[in-house]
Design a protein around this motif. Structure first.
Motif, PDB file in Angstrom:
ATOM      1  N   VAL A  87     -90.231  32.482   2.238  1.00 26.63           N
ATOM      2  CA  VAL A  87     -88.890  33.121   2.947  1.00 26.63           C
ATOM      3  C   VAL A  87     -89.026  34.453   3.445  1.00 26.63           C
ATOM      4  O   VAL A  87     -89.442  35.250   2.741  1.00 26.63           O
ATOM      5  N   ALA A  88     -88.652  34.814   5.129  1.00 30.28           N
ATOM      6  CA  ALA A  88     -89.146  35.818   5.369  1.00 30.28           C
ATOM      7  C   ALA A  88     -87.771  36.786   5.255  1.00 30.28           C
ATOM      8  O   ALA A  88     -86.838  36.015   5.991  1.00 30.28           O
ATOM      9  N   THR A  89     -87.656  37.701   4.565  1.00 26.82           N
ATOM     10  CA  THR A  89     -86.164  39.163   4.788  1.00 26.82           C
ATOM     11  C   THR A  89     -86.026  40.033   5.672  1.00 26.82           C
ATOM     12  O   THR A  89     -88.220  40.808   5.394  1.00 26.82           O
ATOM     13  N   ILE A  90     -85.852  39.756   6.812  1.00 27.76           N
ATOM     14  CA  ILE A  90     -86.113  40.697   7.927  1.00 27.76           C
ATOM     15  C   ILE A  90     -85.117  41.958   8.143  1.00 27.76           C
ATOM     16  O   ILE A  90     -83.468  41.089   7.751  1.00 27.76           O
ATOM     17  N   GLY A 108     -85.172  24.638   9.581  1.00 28.56           N
ATOM     18  CA  GLY A 108     -84.774  26.233   9.342  1.00 28.56           C
ATOM     19  C   GLY A 108     -83.465  26.686   9.232  1.00 28.56           C
ATOM     20  O   GLY A 108     -82.405  26.123   9.929  1.00 28.56           O
ATOM     21  N   ALA A 109     -83.477  27.458   7.886  1.00 24.89           N
ATOM     22  CA  ALA A 109     -82.152  28.403   7.161  1.00 24.89           C
ATOM     23  C   ALA A 109     -82.489  29.647   7.679  1.00 24.89           C
ATOM     24  O   ALA A 109     -83.101  30.243   7.668  1.00 24.89           O
ATOM     25  N   GLY A 160     -93.456  37.819  16.076  1.00 24.16           N
ATOM     26  CA  GLY A 160     -95.110  36.533  15.983  1.00 24.16           C
ATOM     27  C   GLY A 160     -95.849  36.805  16.035  1.00 24.16           C
ATOM     28  O   GLY A 160     -97.285  35.939  16.267  1.00 24.16           O
ATOM     29  N   ILE A 161     -96.445  37.389  14.597  1.00 24.63           N
ATOM     30  CA  ILE A 161     -97.397  36.926  13.166  1.00 24.63           C
ATOM     31  C   ILE A 161     -97.316  35.149  12.929  1.00 24.63           C
ATOM     32  O   ILE A 161     -96.153  35.005  13.193  1.00 24.63           O
ATOM     33  N   ASN A 162     -98.690  35.060  12.644  1.00 22.99           N
ATOM     34  CA  ASN A 162     -98.524  33.711  12.278  1.00 22.99           C
ATOM     35  C   ASN A 162     -98.457  33.420  10.327  1.00 22.99           C
ATOM     36  O   ASN A 162     -98.845  33.896   9.805  1.00 22.99           O
ATOM     37  N   ALA A 163     -96.541  33.709  10.391  1.00 20.77           N
ATOM     38  CA  ALA A 163     -96.213  33.377   9.259  1.00 20.77           C
ATOM     39  C   ALA A 163     -95.102  32.709   9.685  1.00 20.77           C
ATOM     40  O   ALA A 163     -93.884  33.367   9.216  1.00 20.77           O
ATOM     41  N   PRO A 164     -95.168  31.963   9.027  1.00 22.81           N
ATOM     42  CA  PRO A 164     -93.673  30.986  10.005  1.00 22.81           C
ATOM     43  C   PRO A 164     -92.999  31.107   8.483  1.00 22.81           C
ATOM     44  O   PRO A 164     -94.105  30.544   7.196  1.00 22.81           O
ATOM     45  N   ALA A 165     -92.136  30.279   8.196  1.00 25.08           N
ATOM     46  CA  ALA A 165     -91.139  30.181   6.778  1.00 25.08           C
ATOM     47  C   ALA A 165     -90.216  29.096   7.273  1.00 25.08           C
ATOM     48  O   ALA A 165     -89.683  29.095   8.134  1.00 25.08           O
ATOM     49  N   GLY A 209     -85.866  32.724  14.788  1.00 30.44           N
ATOM     50  CA  GLY A 209     -86.117  31.773  15.326  1.00 30.44           C
ATOM     51  C   GLY A 209     -88.156  30.927  14.275  1.00 30.44           C
ATOM     52  O   GLY A 209     -88.263  30.053  14.349  1.00 30.44           O
ATOM     53  N   ARG A 210     -88.014  32.519  13.506  1.00 30.85           N
ATOM     54  CA  ARG A 210     -88.793  31.985  12.660  1.00 30.85           C
ATOM     55  C   ARG A 210     -88.815  31.301  11.414  1.00 30.85           C
ATOM     56  O   ARG A 210     -89.316  30.693  10.863  1.00 30.85           O
ATOM     57  N   ALA A 211     -87.415  31.029  11.368  1.00 32.65           N
ATOM     58  CA  ALA A 211     -86.998  29.919  10.187  1.00 32.65           C
ATOM     59  C   ALA A 211     -87.629  28.135  10.594  1.00 32.65           C
ATOM     60  O   ALA A 211     -87.190  27.802  11.456  1.00 32.65           O
ATOM     61  N   GLY A 212     -88.254  27.248   9.999  1.00 32.94           N
ATOM     62  CA  GLY A 212     -88.741  26.178   9.972  1.00 32.94           C
ATOM     63  C   GLY A 212     -90.383  26.315  10.179  1.00 32.94           C
ATOM     64  O   GLY A 212     -90.780  26.353  11.463  1.00 32.94           O
TER      65      GLY A 212
END
Length: 765
Positions: free
Chosen positions: A762-765, A152-153, A106-111, A141-144
Motif C-alpha cells: 500500500v502506498a499512502t500519499i 487496483g484500489a 512516477g518513481i518505480n514503486a507500484p502498489a 493510478g499508482r494502484a495496481g
C-alpha cells in the motif's frame, strides 16, 4: 501500543549485538506487517547499510518502522535512503509507504492500493487548496501492479475539512490543459545565433514553431467560438444564464490579461489566483448555489441588524424628547441617565454588528463578482459590450421596477440572477492560460530581440559590418537588420545551462556593460559621492582610463581569483541555490561569510545593478531576467567544501538531509559547468588602465580552475551517491530465497503471490 502493552522488552538498536536474535526480531513479526523471514532479510539489509554508511545511518526510530514494514518517502529524505526504501518496497520487504506527490509522479514503486489521506495541500498563498484533478488521478493510478494485479484500489479518506462532495468535485473536474512553459533565455539566444551563422533566421523559425505560438493560435479560435456562443437572443437559455456565461467569459479574459501583464488592474499572482477562484465558482453550479444561499442569509441578517439599530436609535431620540417636556411637567432629575447609558452601550454594540455584517457582505464572492463585472463593463472590448447587452437583457426580462440604464450591477441583484439561473456546471470557455491578443505571436520574438540587445550591450555579441545603403538610422536599433559574431564571453553564456546565464558570467567577472548602457545608474550613484569613504576599498583606483563597468569587472575578477576553492564553492552556490524554508535574513547570512566572500559579494552587487538597469531599458520580462544572489546556503557549502563532516553540515544548515543534498548537488552542478567552459586565455592588457574592452572576454582561467577544484571537494559521499540498488538483481535473489524457504515456512506467515488480495503493498500519499 499493542507492542508496548504485551512486552517489557525494549527495542534494540542495530549497534546492539543481540539485535539479530530470534527473540528480538520476533517482536516485530508480532506487531508489524512482515513475516519473520522477511524481517530477517530486511534487518540484514539495514545492518549492512548502517555499517557501510555510518554518517547517514538510519536511526533507531526509522529502523523500527522499516522492520514493521512501513517507510516514508519525501523531499527531506536522503537520496540514498529513498533508494533503499524503494528497493525494499519493490521486492516486498515493505508493505506501506507514506509519501508525498513525488511518489505518485512516477518513481518505480507500484502498489496494489493507494490511500489519499488528504484532499487538500498548502498552496502558493499559504492557504489550503484542493488537489488538482490530474494529481489526484495520477496518485490513484499508482494502484495496481502490472503483471500481478487484475485491478487496483484507491481509497480517498475524508477529513474534518474535506468530505465526499470535495472528492466528487476533484474527480469530476476537467483536467487542466497542458500550458507551454517556453520562454527564451540568454543561452538559447546565443546558441541560435551561433547555429544560424550569425543570422536570426534560425532563431525566428524556432520561435514560430514553438508550442507557445501554436497555443496562441488556438486561443484566437477559441475566443471567437466563445463569443459566438454568447447570443443574447438564444431562446433555449434564460437571460440569467446568458448573463452568467458572459460574466464567466469576462473573468477568464481578465485572467489571461493578468497573466500576460496587460491588465490595468494588476498582474500579481494573488490577483490571478483570486480571479481563477471566481471562475471556478461560476463554473460549478452546485457550489455557486451554496454561495448564493450563504450570501442571502448574510444579507437577511444584515438587514435585521440594521433594522434593530434603527429601532435603538429611534428609542434614544424619543428618550431625549421626553427629557424636554413642557415646564408644567416636572420629572425627577437624571431620571433617564442610567437608561440612556445602557441604551448607548447597546447602540454601540449594534453598530459593530452592522459593521461586521457589511464587511462580510462586501467581502463576499458575490460582491467580488459584481465588482469585476462593473469594471469590465466600462471597457469597449467585444466581450465587455456583450456583457452590457446581457445585463440589459436580463433586467428588461424582469418584472421588477425598471433599472436606470447604465446603472452598476449590485451584489444583491447579481445574487438574484444566480438564484434564478439553472443549477448546472459550466465548462470553461477559454481553456488556455495566456492572452489571445493579435501581438501574442510576436511576444516571444520581442523578448528574444530584447535578449539580443542586452547581450550586445554586455559584449557577448558583436555586430558584423554590413555594407548596405538601405539601413537607416532607425534600423541601427533593430537587431534583425544585422548579423552577429559570438564573442568569448558569449560562448561562456551559451554554455551554461542555468536560467540567467548572463548574470552568472557577470557575477564571475566574465562580462560587463561594454556599451555603457547603464550610465543613468552612475548619475544616481554620483549623488551619494559624499559617502565614498564608506564604500569597499577600491583596488582599481589607478585605472582612470577605462569606463566604470570595466573597472568594476576587473576588480571583481581580481577578488575572485584570490578566493580559496571552498570560498569559491560557497559564492557560486549563492548564484544557483534557492532560499530554504525559514532561512536567515540577508544580513545574518552575509555576516556568516568570510571576509573575502563578503568583498566579492559587495563587488558583484555593482554588476547586478547594471545588468538589471539594462534589462529594464530593453523591456526584458522579469521572469526571464531574474538574477539570483541568495546567501543563505553559502556558509554550509563553504564548510562542506572545506572538509566538514556530514553531521556538522546538517547542524550548520539546519535543513533536512534531503534538502541539504539538493543544495550541495546544485552547487556541484554549477561548479562543474563553469569548470568545463571553453578555455579563454587571460589577456596581458587586462587591468593596464589604458585598454578599453569592446567585448567581454569570458570567465578568467584562474576562476575556472578554482571551480574545478571546488567541485572535486564537494563531490564526496553522500552528495556523490555510491550506493547502487539494482532492483532486478535483488528481485532475482528474493525469488530464489523464497523458493528455498517456502517449504519451511508456516502457511500465512510468508509473502506469497497467492495471498496478494490480502497482503499487497500500500502506498499512502
Amino acid at each position: 501500543d499493542e507492542y508496548d502493552s504485551s512486552t517489557d522488552q525494549q527495542v534494540m538498536g542495530l549497534e546492539d549485538e543481540a539485535f539479530m536474535s530470534e527473540g528480538n526480531l520476533q517482536q516485530y513479526a508480532t506487531i508489524g506487517l512482515l513475516s519473520l523471514r522477511e524481517i530477517k532479510e530486511a534487518a540484514q539489509r539495514l545492518l549492512s547499510f548502517n555499517t557501510e554508511n555510518p554518517e547517514i545511518a538510519f536511526d533507531d526510530s526509522a529502523v523500527e518502522r522499516i522492520l514493521c514494514g512501513i517507510g516514508s518517502h519525501h523531499a527531506g529524505v536522503l537520496p540514498a535512503h529513498k533508494a533503499f526504501i524503494e528497493s525494499l518496497f519493490r521486492i516486498g520487504l515493505m508493505k506501506v509507504i507514506f509519501a508525498t506527490e513525488t511518489l505518485a509522479a512516477g518513481i518505480n514503486a507500484p502498489a496494489r492500493s493507494t490511500i489519499i489521506c488528504s484532499m487538500a495541500k498548502r498552496g502558493d498563498n499559504a492557504g489550503m487548496e484542493l488537489l488538482e484533478t490530474s494529481n489526484m488521478l495520477q496518485m490513484a493510478g499508482r494502484a495496481g501492479r502490472r503483471g500481478m494485479d487484475i485491478e487496483g484500489a484507491c481509497i480517498i479518506a475524508a477529513t474534518a475539512f474535506e468530505g465526499p462532495e470535495d472528492a466528487i468535485t476533484i474527480l469530476t473536474n476537467e483536467i487542466k490543459p497542458i500550458v507551454s512553459q517556453f520562454s527564451p533565455s540568454y543561452a538559447l539566444a546565443i546558441n541560435l545565433i551561433d547555429r544560424g551563422g550569425g543570422k536570426l533566421e534560425v532563431a525566428r523559425s524556432m520561435i514560430q514553431k514553438s508550442f507557445a505560438v501554436w497555443e496562441s493560435q488556438q486561443r484566437e479560435q477559441e475566443l471567437e467560438t466563445a463569443l459566438e456562443s454568447l447570443d443574447i437572443n438564444d431562446e433555449n437559455r434564460s437571460p440569467e444564464e446568458l448573463f452568467l456565461n458572459a460574466l464567466q467569459l469576462t473573468l477568464e479574459k481578465e485572467i489571461i490579461e493578468a497573466r500576460d501583464g496587460t491588465s490595468p488592474r494588476g498582474t500579481s499572482k494573488s490577483a490571478i489566483s483570486k480571479l481563477d477562484s471566481l471562475v471556478d465558482v461560476l463554473s460549478d453550479g452546485k457550489n455557486l448555489k451554496k454561495i448564493s444561499k450563504k450570501y442571502s442569509g448574510a444579507a437577511q441578517m444584515l438587514e435585521l441588524e440594521q433594522s434593530t439599530l434603527k429601532y435603538l436609535e429611534r428609542e434614544f431620540r424619543e428618550m431625549d424628547q421626553v427629557e424636554t417636556m413642557p415646564d408644567n411637567v416636572i420629572l425627577p432629575e437624571n431620571l433617564f441617565d442610567d437608561d440612556k447609558r445602557e441604551l448607548l452601550s447597546e447602540i454601540k454594540t449594534q453598530r459593530s454588528r452592522v459593521t461586521k455584517g457589511e464587511r462580510e457582505i462586501n467581502g463576499s464572492i458575490i460582491a467580488a463578482l459584481a465588482k469585476v463585472a462593473n469594471n469590465r463593463m466600462k471597457n469597449d472590448t467585444e466581450e465587455s459590450i456583450i456583457l452590457r447587452e446581457a445585463l440589459k437583457a436580463v433586467r428588461t426580462a424582469g418584472d421588477d421596477v425598471p433599472f436606470v440604464e447604465g446603472a452598476p450591477l449590485e451584489p444583491g441583484e447579481l445574487n438574484t440572477y444566480i438564484m434564478t439561473a439553472p443549477k448546472t456546471n459550466r465548462r470553461r470557455l477559454l481553456t488556455y492560460a495566456s492572452s489571445p491578443s493579435e501581438e501574442k505571436n510576436d511576444e516571444c520574438w520581442n523578448q528574444m530581440l530584447s535578449l539580443l540587445n542586452v547581450l550586445e550591450a554586455f559584449g557577448c555579441l558583436k555586430r558584423r559590418d554590413v555594407e548596405s545603403d538601405e539601413i537607416t538610422v532607425d534600423d541601427r536599433m533593430n537587431p534583425e537588420k544585422y548579423q552577429f559574431t559570438v564573442t568569448s564571453g558569449g560562448t561562456h553564456v551559451g554554455s551554461l545551462g542555468t536560467d540567467n546565464s548572463l548574470w552568472q558570467v557577470c557575477a564571475l567577472g566574465g562580462a560587463f556593460d561594454v556599451a555603457y548602457e547603464s550610465a543613468e545608474l552612475d548619475k544616481f550613484q554620483d549623488a551619494f559621492s559624499d559617502f565614498e569613504s564608506d564604500k569597499v576599498e577600491d583596488t582599481t583606483s589607478d585605472l582612470t582610463g577605462v569606463p566604470k563597468p570595466q573597472k568594476e569587472a576587473q576588480t571583481l575578477t581580481s577578488l575572485l581569483c584570490n578566493l580559496s576553492a571552498s570560498e569559491m564553492a560557497g559564492y557560486v552556490s549563492s548564484l544557483v541555490v534557492d532560499a530554504p524554508r525559514n532561512s536567515a535574513s540577508a544580513l545574518e547570512s552575509f555576516q556568516k561569510l568570510t571576509n573575502s566572500q563578503q568583498r566579492v559579494v559587495q563587488s558583484s552587487l555593482l554588476s547586478l545593478e547594471r545588468l538589471l538597469e539594462v534589462q529594464r531599458k530593453y523591456n526584458l520580462d522579469d521572469s526571464i531576467g531574474r538574477c539570483q544572489l541568495e546567501l543563505s546556503s553559502a556558509d554550509v557549502v563553504t564548510a562542506w567544501a572545506s572538509g566538514c563532516s556530514w553531521l556538522e553540515a546538517l547542524e550548520i544548515s539546519g535543513q533536512a538531509p534531503g534538502d541539504l543534498v539538493r543544495t550541495l548537488s546544485r552547487a556541484l552542478d554549477a561548479l562543474r559547468q563553469i569548470s568545463n567552459l571553453p578555455f579563454v586565455p587571460a589577456r596581458g592588457t587586462d587591468g593596464d588602465g589604458v585598454t578599453i574592452r569592446k567585448e567581454s572576454g569570458g570567465i578568467h582561467p584562474r576562476i575556472r580552475a578554482l571551480c574545478r577544484e571546488a567541485s572535486s571537494l564537494i563531490d564526496r559521499y553522500p552528495v556523490k551517491d555510491m550506493l547502487p540498488f539494482e532492483a532486478d538483481d535483488e528481485e532475482t535473489n528474493r525469488e530464489r530465497s523464497q523458493d528455498e524457504d517456502d517449504d519451511n515456512e508456516e502457511p500465512g506467515n510468508d509473502y506469497d503471490d497467492s495471498f496478494e488480495d490480502d497482503q499487497g503493498e500500500v502506498a499512502t500519499i
